[in-house]
Design a protein around this motif. Structure first.
Motif, short mmCIF file in Angstrom:
data_model
loop_
_atom_site.label_atom_id
_atom_site.label_comp_id
_atom_site.label_asym_id
_atom_site.label_seq_id
_atom_site.Cartn_x
_atom_site.Cartn_y
_atom_site.Cartn_z
N MET A 69 10.56 -35.20 30.16
CA MET A 69 10.58 -35.65 28.37
C MET A 69 9.52 -35.23 27.79
SD MET A 69 12.92 -38.28 27.02
CE MET A 69 12.89 -38.61 25.37
N PRO A 70 9.66 -34.57 26.75
CA PRO A 70 8.48 -34.19 25.82
C PRO A 70 7.74 -35.34 25.48
CG PRO A 70 10.66 -33.30 24.98
CD PRO A 70 10.82 -34.39 26.04
N GLU A 71 6.37 -35.28 25.50
CA GLU A 71 5.39 -36.18 24.97
C GLU A 71 4.88 -36.18 23.81
OE1 GLU A 71 4.58 -38.74 27.20
OE2 GLU A 71 6.17 -37.83 28.51
N SER A 72 5.17 -35.22 23.01
CA SER A 72 4.71 -34.93 21.67
C SER A 72 5.85 -35.17 20.50
CB SER A 72 4.01 -33.54 21.23
OG SER A 72 4.92 -32.72 21.28
N ALA A 73 5.45 -35.70 19.52
CA ALA A 73 6.64 -36.08 18.39
C ALA A 73 7.20 -34.63 18.09
CB ALA A 73 5.82 -36.53 17.39
N LEU A 74 6.48 -33.53 18.06
CA LEU A 74 7.11 -32.29 17.62
C LEU A 74 8.20 -31.82 18.72
CD1 LEU A 74 7.35 -29.57 16.24
CD2 LEU A 74 5.18 -28.56 17.36
N GLY A 75 7.45 -31.90 19.99
CA GLY A 75 8.24 -31.53 21.14
C GLY A 75 9.65 -32.41 21.13
N ARG A 76 9.56 -33.59 21.12
CA ARG A 76 10.82 -34.45 20.96
C ARG A 76 11.72 -34.04 19.75
NH1 ARG A 76 9.16 -40.54 22.61
NH2 ARG A 76 8.07 -40.12 24.56
N TRP A 77 11.31 -33.75 18.86
CA TRP A 77 12.03 -33.36 17.62
C TRP A 77 12.62 -32.03 17.76
CZ3 TRP A 77 13.20 -36.68 14.06
CH2 TRP A 77 13.70 -36.18 12.66
N LEU A 78 11.87 -30.94 18.46
CA LEU A 78 12.21 -29.62 18.53
C LEU A 78 13.54 -29.77 19.79
CD1 LEU A 78 12.07 -26.61 17.98
CD2 LEU A 78 10.21 -26.75 19.82
N LYS A 79 13.20 -30.46 20.67
CA LYS A 79 14.27 -30.54 21.90
C LYS A 79 15.51 -31.02 21.55
CE LYS A 79 14.74 -31.50 26.49
NZ LYS A 79 14.40 -31.89 27.87
N ALA A 80 15.40 -32.19 20.40
CA ALA A 80 16.53 -32.70 20.27
C ALA A 80 17.25 -31.87 19.16
CB ALA A 80 16.36 -34.14 19.23
N LEU A 81 16.66 -30.93 18.39
CA LEU A 81 17.40 -30.04 17.32
C LEU A 81 18.24 -28.71 18.43
CD1 LEU A 81 14.73 -29.30 14.58
CD2 LEU A 81 16.83 -30.69 14.33
N ARG A 82 17.37 -28.79 19.40
CA ARG A 82 17.95 -27.64 20.35
C ARG A 82 19.12 -27.84 21.07
NH1 ARG A 82 17.18 -26.27 25.67
NH2 ARG A 82 15.35 -27.74 25.78
N GLY A 83 19.27 -29.19 21.25
CA GLY A 83 20.50 -29.72 21.72
C GLY A 83 20.90 -29.18 23.06
N ASP A 84 22.33 -28.76 23.16
CA ASP A 84 22.68 -27.96 24.36
C ASP A 84 22.20 -26.43 24.32
OD1 ASP A 84 23.99 -30.44 25.20
OD2 ASP A 84 26.04 -29.76 24.01
N LEU A 85 21.68 -25.85 23.45
CA LEU A 85 21.12 -24.73 23.27
C LEU A 85 20.15 -24.14 24.56
CD1 LEU A 85 21.79 -21.86 21.74
CD2 LEU A 85 19.93 -22.62 20.18
N SER A 86 20.32 -23.47 25.22
CA SER A 86 19.20 -23.29 26.09
C SER A 86 18.02 -22.51 25.54
CB SER A 86 19.67 -22.26 27.33
OG SER A 86 19.64 -20.94 26.81
N LEU A 87 16.87 -22.71 26.25
CA LEU A 87 15.52 -22.08 25.92
C LEU A 87 15.63 -20.89 25.86
CD1 LEU A 87 13.06 -24.32 28.22
CD2 LEU A 87 13.16 -24.19 25.53
N ARG A 88 16.42 -19.99 26.64
CA ARG A 88 16.53 -18.61 26.50
C ARG A 88 17.24 -18.13 25.27
NH1 ARG A 88 13.83 -15.96 30.44
NH2 ARG A 88 13.54 -16.97 32.53
N ASP A 89 18.48 -18.95 24.99
CA ASP A 89 19.25 -18.69 24.01
C ASP A 89 18.38 -18.58 22.53
OD1 ASP A 89 21.44 -17.88 25.41
OD2 ASP A 89 22.35 -19.98 25.32
N LEU A 90 17.74 -20.13 22.53
CA LEU A 90 16.96 -20.24 21.07
C LEU A 90 15.79 -19.07 21.18
CD1 LEU A 90 16.06 -21.61 18.81
CD2 LEU A 90 14.93 -23.27 20.23
N ALA A 91 15.45 -18.84 22.31
CA ALA A 91 14.42 -17.75 22.08
C ALA A 91 14.69 -16.39 21.66
CB ALA A 91 13.71 -17.51 23.68
N GLN A 92 15.87 -16.12 22.30
CA GLN A 92 16.60 -14.66 21.55
C GLN A 92 16.94 -14.93 20.19
OE1 GLN A 92 20.47 -13.75 23.76
NE2 GLN A 92 20.09 -11.78 23.21
#
Length: 127
Positions: free
Chosen positions: A1-24
């Motif tokens: 679980m992300p420990e920073s507010a930015l991390g939690r917000w970003l992860k929630a925005l990403r949702g089901d999108l994989s890290l690699r897909d977001l990176a691309q």
């Protein structure tokens, strides 16, 4: 679980999108995105946040809060969770909530938000 507010917000925005897909989509390295989400990295550049926001297409509200969190790494991560769960929290209210000091007590964001809204209504009435 992300420990920073930015991390939690970003992860929630990403949702089901994989890290690699977001990176691309964003042209931001997936490992860097992961470090942002876990709190290992903080305060990304405006360029990185713009790329991520373009790829994620958040609502105006969510995008404004994302940008705010990128520049304010000391925001309580639980506050980010509170704002994610209550979509009525505006970016201005969120900013004000980040300035509330909870001396020795557990943060009660709902009560603080009610007080902020009451104050803002009184201010609008005086104008």
């Amino acid at each position: 679980m992300p420990e920073s507010a930015l991390g939690r917000w970003l992860k929630a925005l990403r949702g089901d999108l994989s890290l690699r897909d977001l990176a691309q989509r964003s042209e931001v390295d997936h490992a860097y995105i992961y470090r942002l989400e876990t709190g290992a990295k903080e305060s990304p550049s405006d360029e990185v946040i713009s790329k991520l926001a373009t790829a994620l297409r958040p609502s105006t509200r969510d995008g404004e809060i994302l940008r705010f969190l990128a520049g304010h790494p000391n925001v309580d991560a639980d506050l980010a969770d509170f704002a994610r769960q209550d979509a009525s929290v505006t970016p201005e209210e969120f900013h004000m909530l980040t300035t509330v000091v909870n001396r020795g007590a557990r943060a009660d964001y709902a009560t603080s938000l009610t007080r902020i809204r009451r104050f803002m209504q009184e201010e609008d009435g005086d104008g």
